[in-house]
Design a protein around this motif. Structure first.
Motif, mmCIF file in Angstrom:
data_model
loop_
_atom_site.group_PDB
_atom_site.id
_atom_site.type_symbol
_atom_site.label_atom_id
_atom_site.label_comp_id
_atom_site.label_asym_id
_atom_site.label_seq_id
_atom_site.Cartn_x
_atom_site.Cartn_y
_atom_site.Cartn_z
ATOM 1 N N TRP A 192 0.818 -1.214 0.000
ATOM 2 C CA TRP A 192 0.000 0.000 0.000
ATOM 3 C C TRP A 192 0.852 1.265 0.000
ATOM 4 C CZ3 TRP A 192 -0.898 3.970 3.628
ATOM 5 C CH2 TRP A 192 -2.014 4.774 3.385
ATOM 6 N N SER A 193 2.009 1.225 0.623
ATOM 7 C CA SER A 193 2.862 2.409 0.680
ATOM 8 C C SER A 193 3.397 2.798 -0.696
ATOM 9 C CB SER A 193 4.025 2.193 1.652
ATOM 10 O OG SER A 193 4.932 1.221 1.150
ATOM 11 N N GLN A 194 3.354 1.878 -1.662
ATOM 12 C CA GLN A 194 3.834 2.160 -3.016
ATOM 13 C C GLN A 194 2.745 2.722 -3.921
ATOM 14 O OE1 GLN A 194 7.152 1.851 -3.805
ATOM 15 N NE2 GLN A 194 7.275 1.454 -1.604
ATOM 16 N N PHE A 195 1.498 2.781 -3.448
ATOM 17 C CA PHE A 195 0.430 3.360 -4.253
ATOM 18 C C PHE A 195 0.678 4.855 -4.421
ATOM 19 C CE2 PHE A 195 -3.105 0.111 -2.951
ATOM 20 C CZ PHE A 195 -2.326 -0.922 -3.455
ATOM 21 N N LEU A 196 0.283 5.389 -5.565
ATOM 22 C CA LEU A 196 0.459 6.811 -5.863
ATOM 23 C C LEU A 196 -0.886 7.517 -5.905
ATOM 24 C CD1 LEU A 196 3.023 6.565 -8.816
ATOM 25 C CD2 LEU A 196 3.523 7.222 -6.457
ATOM 26 N N THR A 197 -0.939 8.701 -5.331
ATOM 27 C CA THR A 197 -2.134 9.523 -5.458
ATOM 28 C C THR A 197 -2.162 10.150 -6.850
ATOM 29 O OG1 THR A 197 -1.105 11.579 -4.713
ATOM 30 C CG2 THR A 197 -1.960 10.087 -2.997
#
Length: 243
Positions: A192-197
């Motif tokens: 999840w920390s690698q997801f981009l807004t």
């Protein structure tokens, strides 16, 4: 650019998806979620390519005469429909197992798709009218270098289409807590920390010299499954072209 692009491939991610290769085309298998996503993604692709190239929405081959590159193609779930739309398609994936499965499936379908195992550096100097990369950027080691590599592969006047999960509480709940926790998505698929807004991805695209156009949400309806939406909190699609 080659060294920077090579750094985008995360070997552990390539290994993870390579293990899923044999089951990729099974709509009830480990890639079932991608099969469910595909109709909404393809509807979006058709809409934006018609808008970009002044299509009438009726042609069976709206990409006739165009070249297309699908980066992180897996076993060809998007590459094959692009070929059916008339494009000369190249599919690129870091997992050789996926490329093997993609070639076998395309041959069985009578489709002429070029598949290449590796990173964008394995296509030096090549340019494509359409560049797609769906649910991939969240798995690379260096998103900025990855976007720069995609931009380098985009021909003048071309169109880029990306999709990726948003980094929100909803995406964590839906994709990791529920999706991976229930087995609907293979465990370990997402970080999840690698997801981009959308703002972060827009900044990367603009930093690579691209102009961001359409931004559309990909949501889930209990009655209809995955649908295009104005709500980007779960997943979203974005188009870009040379500025």
């Amino acid at each position: 650019m080659a060294n920077a692009t090579k750094a985008t491939i995360d070997p552990s991610e390539a290994e993870h998806f390579g293990r899923l290769a044999a089951d990729w085309w099974n709509p009830r298998g480990s890639s079932a979620m991608l099969h469910r996503l595909n109709p909404a993604r393809l509807a979006y692709v058709r809409e934006v390519i018609d808008a970009h190239w002044d299509g009438d929405g009726m042609s069976f081959a709206p990409l006739a005469g165009k070249t297309a590159l699908d980066v992180g193609c897996g076993a060809g779930l998007l590459a094959e429909p692009l070929a059916r739309m008339g494009a000369r398609v190249t599919g690129l994936d870091a997992a050789p197992e996926n490329i093997g499965a993609a070639r076998a499936h395309a041959a069985a379908m009578g489709l002429d798709v070029e598949y290449v195992a590796g990173g964008i550096e394995d296509l030096p100097g090549r340019r494509f009218d359409l560049v797609t990369s769906m649910e991939v950027i969240e798995h690379v080691a260096n998103p900025a270098a990855f976007v720069a590599g995609l931009a380098d592969a985009l021909a003048p006047g071309g169109l880029m289409i990306l999709s990726t999960p948003n980094r929100t509480a909803l995406s964590r709940l839906a994709m990791i807590t529920f999706g991976e926790g229930s087995g609907a998505i293979p465990k370990g698929t997402h970080d999840w920390s690698q997801f981009l807004t959308p703002d972060e991805l827009t900044a990367l695209l603009e930093g690579a010299g691209l102009h961001v156009g359409d931004l559309r949400g990909l949501g889930f309806s209990p009655a209809r499954g995955f649908v295009l939406s104005d709500d980007t909190s779960l997943d979203y699609l974005v188009t870009a072209r040379r500025a």
